[in-house]
Design an enzyme around this catalytic site. Sequence first.
Site, PDB file in Angstrom:
ATOM      1  N   SER A  31      33.133  34.655  32.692  1.00 41.05           N
ATOM      2  CA  SER A  31      31.819  35.307  32.809  1.00 41.05           C
ATOM      3  C   SER A  31      30.817  34.725  31.815  1.00 41.05           C
ATOM      4  O   SER A  31      31.178  34.085  30.827  1.00 41.05           O
ATOM      5  CB  SER A  31      31.964  36.811  32.566  1.00 41.05           C
ATOM      6  OG  SER A  31      32.955  37.352  33.402  1.00 41.05           O
TER       7      SER A  31
HETATM    8  N1  SAH Z   1      37.403  38.344  32.114  1.00 38.09           N
HETATM    9  C1  SAH Z   1      37.450  37.002  32.645  1.00 38.09           C
HETATM   10  C2  SAH Z   1      36.485  36.839  33.811  1.00 38.09           C
HETATM   11  C3  SAH Z   1      37.258  36.654  35.029  1.00 38.09           C
HETATM   12  S1  SAH Z   1      36.438  36.671  36.579  1.00 38.09           S
HETATM   13  C4  SAH Z   1      37.239  35.962  31.558  1.00 38.09           C
HETATM   14  O1  SAH Z   1      36.961  36.337  30.410  1.00 38.09           O
HETATM   15  O2  SAH Z   1      37.398  34.770  31.843  1.00 38.09           O
HETATM   16  C5  SAH Z   1      37.315  37.985  37.369  1.00 38.09           C
HETATM   17  C6  SAH Z   1      38.818  37.813  37.487  1.00 38.09           C
HETATM   18  O3  SAH Z   1      39.309  39.003  38.095  1.00 38.09           O
HETATM   19  C7  SAH Z   1      39.303  36.667  38.366  1.00 38.09           C
HETATM   20  O4  SAH Z   1      40.176  35.864  37.631  1.00 38.09           O
HETATM   21  C8  SAH Z   1      40.010  37.368  39.519  1.00 38.09           C
HETATM   22  O5  SAH Z   1      41.119  36.642  40.015  1.00 38.09           O
HETATM   23  C9  SAH Z   1      40.431  38.673  38.880  1.00 38.09           C
HETATM   24  N2  SAH Z   1      40.641  39.806  39.779  1.00 38.09           N
HETATM   25  C10 SAH Z   1      39.981  40.127  40.909  1.00 38.09           C
HETATM   26  N3  SAH Z   1      40.439  41.265  41.445  1.00 38.09           N
HETATM   27  C11 SAH Z   1      41.416  41.706  40.616  1.00 38.09           C
HETATM   28  C12 SAH Z   1      42.278  42.852  40.624  1.00 38.09           C
HETATM   29  N4  SAH Z   1      42.221  43.769  41.594  1.00 38.09           N
HETATM   30  N5  SAH Z   1      43.162  42.988  39.598  1.00 38.09           N
HETATM   31  C13 SAH Z   1      43.221  42.061  38.612  1.00 38.09           C
HETATM   32  N6  SAH Z   1      42.446  40.964  38.571  1.00 38.09           N
HETATM   33  C14 SAH Z   1      41.558  40.789  39.554  1.00 38.09           C
END
Ligand code: SAH
Length: 226
Positions: free
Chosen positions: A65
Site C-alpha cells: 500500500s
Molecule cells: N498490508 C500489505 C498490503 C497488501 S495488499 C502490505 O503492507 O504490503 C492486500 C493483500 O490482502 C493482498 O496481498 C491480498 O492477497 C490479501 N488478501 C485479500 N483478501 C484477503 C483475505 N480475505 N484474507 C487475507 N488476505 C487477503
Amino acid sequence: MPESTRTDLSRARGQLLAELSREVMDERVLDALRRVPRERFVPDDLRSMAYDNLPLPIGYGQTISQPSMVAIMTQALQLGASDTVLEIGTGSGYQAALLSLLAQRVVTTERVPPLADEAKARLAEPRYSNVEVHVSEDSIGWVEGAPYDAIAVTAGAPEVPMELIEQLADGGRLVIPVGSRALQELVRITKTPEGAIRNNLGGCRFVPLLGESAWPDQPSKGGEPA
Ligand code: SAH
C-alpha cells in the site's frame, strides 16, 4: 547496493518521512516508519521507488500500500504496547513489520500462499519475532487468535464484515476500507458494550478483498505471479 543508490534512497526516505509527519501526529507511528526499511519489502527492480509515496506491485495482482495510507491506517488503530493486533492482507509484510514495533503481538493473514511465504522470509528478523503469518482460507480473519485489540484490513470490502467485529475485544478498533471497488472510505469501528461507534477517516482505494466478505464477482484467489 551501490553507494549512489543508497544515498538516493536515504534522501528519498527523508523526504517521505517529512511528508508523512505533516499527516500523522502520532510520534510512535512516525518512529516505526523511520525504523522499517520499506526497500526490503518491495520487489528488487522497484527498490529505487521504495520511498515514493505510491503503492507498488508485489505480484499476484497485489500491491504494497501507499506509505501515507499505511501511516494513516496504523495511526487510526490507536495501538498500545500491550495490544494484540490482527492484520488481514499480509501482502509484502511491510505493515505487519510496522505493527510489530507498536504492539505486543501481531497476527497477519494472507490469502495468496506464495506472498505469505515471501513475507515470512522478510519478517524473519529478531525484532519482528512477535509476528505470526498465516495463510487464510475462505473465511475472514483468524478466529484462533481472537479477541484482538485492533484489526486492520488492508484490502477493500463492500461492507464491514460482522465476522471481524466478532473477533474484536471490547474497546477494540477495526479499520477497514469500505465502499465500491473504485473508491472506498477508510472506516474505524470501535466496539463498545453499547454497540459499535463508526468514524469515517477519508477516501481511499485499496486492492479488493478476496474470498468471503468480498464484492460478489471477485475471484476468490489472487492473480498470476507477475
Ligand atoms: N498490508 C500489505 C498490503 C497488501 S495488499 C502490505 O503492507 O504490503 C492486500 C493483500 O490482502 C493482498 O496481498 C491480498 O492477497 C490479501 N488478501 C485479500 N483478501 C484477503 C483475505 N480475505 N484474507 C487475507 N488476505 C487477503
